[in-house]
Design a protein around this motif. Sequence first.
Motif, mmCIF file in Angstrom:
data_model
loop_
_atom_site.group_PDB
_atom_site.id
_atom_site.type_symbol
_atom_site.label_atom_id
_atom_site.label_comp_id
_atom_site.label_asym_id
_atom_site.label_seq_id
_atom_site.Cartn_x
_atom_site.Cartn_y
_atom_site.Cartn_z
ATOM 1 N N ASP A 73 -6.292 34.108 -2.582
ATOM 2 C CA ASP A 73 -5.061 34.278 -1.807
ATOM 3 C C ASP A 73 -4.175 33.032 -1.812
ATOM 4 O OD1 ASP A 73 -5.490 36.878 -1.104
ATOM 5 O OD2 ASP A 73 -6.306 36.442 0.868
ATOM 6 N N TYR A 74 -4.689 31.917 -2.280
ATOM 7 C CA TYR A 74 -3.912 30.681 -2.279
ATOM 8 C C TYR A 74 -3.199 30.533 -3.615
ATOM 9 C CZ TYR A 74 -6.787 29.752 1.773
ATOM 10 O OH TYR A 74 -7.412 29.855 2.975
ATOM 11 N N LYS A 75 -1.963 30.098 -3.547
ATOM 12 C CA LYS A 75 -1.177 29.937 -4.770
ATOM 13 C C LYS A 75 -0.948 28.458 -5.037
ATOM 14 C CE LYS A 75 0.913 34.367 -4.174
ATOM 15 N NZ LYS A 75 2.013 35.146 -3.746
ATOM 16 N N ASN A 76 -1.218 28.023 -6.233
ATOM 17 C CA ASN A 76 -0.998 26.638 -6.657
ATOM 18 C C ASN A 76 -1.682 25.638 -5.731
ATOM 19 O OD1 ASN A 76 0.621 27.583 -8.752
ATOM 20 N ND2 ASN A 76 2.413 27.620 -7.415
ATOM 21 N N ARG A 91 -0.398 31.427 2.250
ATOM 22 C CA ARG A 91 -1.314 32.571 2.271
ATOM 23 C C ARG A 91 -0.535 33.869 2.096
ATOM 24 N NH1 ARG A 91 -6.297 31.118 5.616
ATOM 25 N NH2 ARG A 91 -6.013 28.921 5.922
ATOM 26 N N SER A 92 -1.176 34.811 1.498
ATOM 27 C CA SER A 92 -0.610 36.154 1.392
ATOM 28 C C SER A 92 -1.723 37.144 1.695
ATOM 29 C CB SER A 92 -0.049 36.378 -0.009
ATOM 30 O OG SER A 92 -1.106 36.428 -0.941
ATOM 31 N N ASN A 93 -1.389 38.385 1.811
ATOM 32 C CA ASN A 93 -2.383 39.417 2.102
ATOM 33 C C ASN A 93 -2.843 40.139 0.837
ATOM 34 O OD1 ASN A 93 -2.450 38.980 4.876
ATOM 35 N ND2 ASN A 93 -0.624 40.234 5.188
ATOM 36 N N ASP A 94 -2.651 39.529 -0.316
ATOM 37 C CA ASP A 94 -2.976 40.207 -1.571
ATOM 38 C C ASP A 94 -4.428 40.685 -1.625
ATOM 39 O OD1 ASP A 94 -0.911 38.021 -3.607
ATOM 40 O OD2 ASP A 94 -0.406 39.784 -2.425
ATOM 41 N N THR A 95 -5.379 39.845 -1.231
ATOM 42 C CA THR A 95 -6.786 40.216 -1.342
ATOM 43 C C THR A 95 -7.148 41.287 -0.325
ATOM 44 O OG1 THR A 95 -7.281 38.007 -2.158
ATOM 45 C CG2 THR A 95 -9.139 39.340 -1.473
ATOM 46 N N GLN A 96 -6.656 41.173 0.899
ATOM 47 C CA GLN A 96 -6.966 42.233 1.854
ATOM 48 C C GLN A 96 -6.339 43.551 1.425
ATOM 49 O OE1 GLN A 96 -5.493 43.122 5.838
ATOM 50 N NE2 GLN A 96 -7.550 42.594 6.574
ATOM 51 N N ARG A 97 -5.176 43.510 0.835
ATOM 52 C CA ARG A 97 -4.552 44.733 0.321
ATOM 53 C C ARG A 97 -5.449 45.361 -0.757
ATOM 54 N NH1 ARG A 97 0.054 42.780 -1.604
ATOM 55 N NH2 ARG A 97 0.841 42.547 0.490
ATOM 56 N N LYS A 98 -6.007 44.517 -1.649
ATOM 57 C CA LYS A 98 -6.950 45.023 -2.660
ATOM 58 C C LYS A 98 -8.154 45.665 -1.994
ATOM 59 C CE LYS A 98 -6.119 41.319 -5.934
ATOM 60 N NZ LYS A 98 -6.751 40.173 -6.591
ATOM 61 N N GLY A 118 -12.660 41.012 7.404
ATOM 62 C CA GLY A 118 -12.690 39.667 7.945
ATOM 63 C C GLY A 118 -12.993 38.627 6.883
ATOM 64 N N VAL A 119 -12.882 37.376 7.309
ATOM 65 C CA VAL A 119 -13.166 36.235 6.446
ATOM 66 C C VAL A 119 -14.527 35.683 6.839
ATOM 67 C CG1 VAL A 119 -12.408 33.916 5.783
ATOM 68 C CG2 VAL A 119 -10.721 35.727 6.170
ATOM 69 N N GLN A 120 -15.346 35.365 5.848
ATOM 70 C CA GLN A 120 -16.720 34.919 6.071
ATOM 71 C C GLN A 120 -16.945 33.573 5.385
ATOM 72 O OE1 GLN A 120 -19.277 36.485 7.752
ATOM 73 N NE2 GLN A 120 -20.599 34.788 7.247
ATOM 74 N N ASP A 130 -21.993 29.558 1.789
ATOM 75 C CA ASP A 130 -22.481 28.237 1.394
ATOM 76 C C ASP A 130 -21.542 27.552 0.403
ATOM 77 O OD1 ASP A 130 -24.662 28.558 3.019
ATOM 78 O OD2 ASP A 130 -26.022 29.149 1.421
ATOM 79 N N ASP A 131 -21.682 26.237 0.307
ATOM 80 C CA ASP A 131 -20.930 25.395 -0.634
ATOM 81 C C ASP A 131 -19.418 25.481 -0.449
ATOM 82 O OD1 ASP A 131 -23.284 24.456 -1.806
ATOM 83 O OD2 ASP A 131 -23.363 26.158 -3.192
ATOM 84 N N GLY A 132 -18.968 25.716 0.790
ATOM 85 C CA GLY A 132 -17.543 25.741 1.075
ATOM 86 C C GLY A 132 -16.820 27.001 0.636
ATOM 87 N N LEU A 133 -17.542 27.967 0.135
ATOM 88 C CA LEU A 133 -16.936 29.224 -0.309
ATOM 89 C C LEU A 133 -16.533 30.046 0.904
ATOM 90 C CD1 LEU A 133 -16.335 31.086 -2.762
ATOM 91 C CD2 LEU A 133 -18.626 32.035 -2.436
ATOM 92 N N MET A 134 -15.307 30.558 0.887
ATOM 93 C CA MET A 134 -14.826 31.481 1.915
ATOM 94 C C MET A 134 -14.593 32.828 1.237
ATOM 95 S SD MET A 134 -14.546 29.982 4.860
ATOM 96 C CE MET A 134 -13.229 30.500 5.896
ATOM 97 N N THR A 135 -15.147 33.873 1.823
ATOM 98 C CA THR A 135 -14.942 35.199 1.250
ATOM 99 C C THR A 135 -14.150 36.050 2.231
ATOM 100 O OG1 THR A 135 -17.076 35.979 2.115
ATOM 101 C CG2 THR A 135 -17.034 35.141 -0.153
ATOM 102 N N ILE A 136 -13.394 36.971 1.688
ATOM 103 C CA ILE A 136 -12.728 37.987 2.489
ATOM 104 C C ILE A 136 -13.459 39.285 2.167
ATOM 105 C CG2 ILE A 136 -10.883 38.283 0.780
ATOM 106 C CD1 ILE A 136 -9.056 38.967 3.251
ATOM 107 N N GLU A 137 -13.843 40.016 3.217
ATOM 108 C CA GLU A 137 -14.767 41.125 3.035
ATOM 109 C C GLU A 137 -14.336 42.368 3.795
ATOM 110 O OE1 GLU A 137 -18.769 39.837 3.960
ATOM 111 O OE2 GLU A 137 -18.514 37.952 2.869
#
Length: 165
Positions: A79-82, A87-94, A138-140, A143-150
């Motif tokens: 969701d982050y550009k450059n 932020r945008s809602n592109d991933t939640q839309r997917k 939601g966002v989860q 580990d290792d600093g990874l953020m997922t949208i689920e």
Amino acid sequence: MSNETYSDNVTRVIDLLKETFKETPFKAYFDDDPGDIAKFDLPAIIVSENSDVTSAGSMAQDDIEEQILIKVVFDKADDYKNDADERSNDTQRKLRKIVGERDSVTGDYLPQTIKGAIRTFGQLDLNEIADTMTTEYGVQPRDDGLMTIEAHVTFGLQYSVDIRH
């Protein structure tokens, strides 16, 4: 469902989702949440059994309701550009489309959606899908600093098992 034809429903749901999404970019399918998901495994689908309620049924049978959870997991960094904080809602839309996109003419779930696959699963044999499906987004942090949208889709699967004495 008789005891002779039993197979694990989580495995069956994973197989159905692999077939449903064979033309999409899912890189991994997990039987239960591994917790630590590698970035290269995303996007991923996770299927778990949350609970199993067994009740005495009629005619020497137990009535079973399993609560099945399907997680659709994307990398939030998409969701982050450059590398900016824009932020945008592109991933939640997917995610919303993958969970329950509907045909614009008929209003039916598209076949390549989680809800479309779940409804198909209920028609494959003696399983019956419970009346209620819930979806949470939601966002989860992982580990290792990874953020997922689920997207978490939970539904009940009902069937009967013969009791042999």
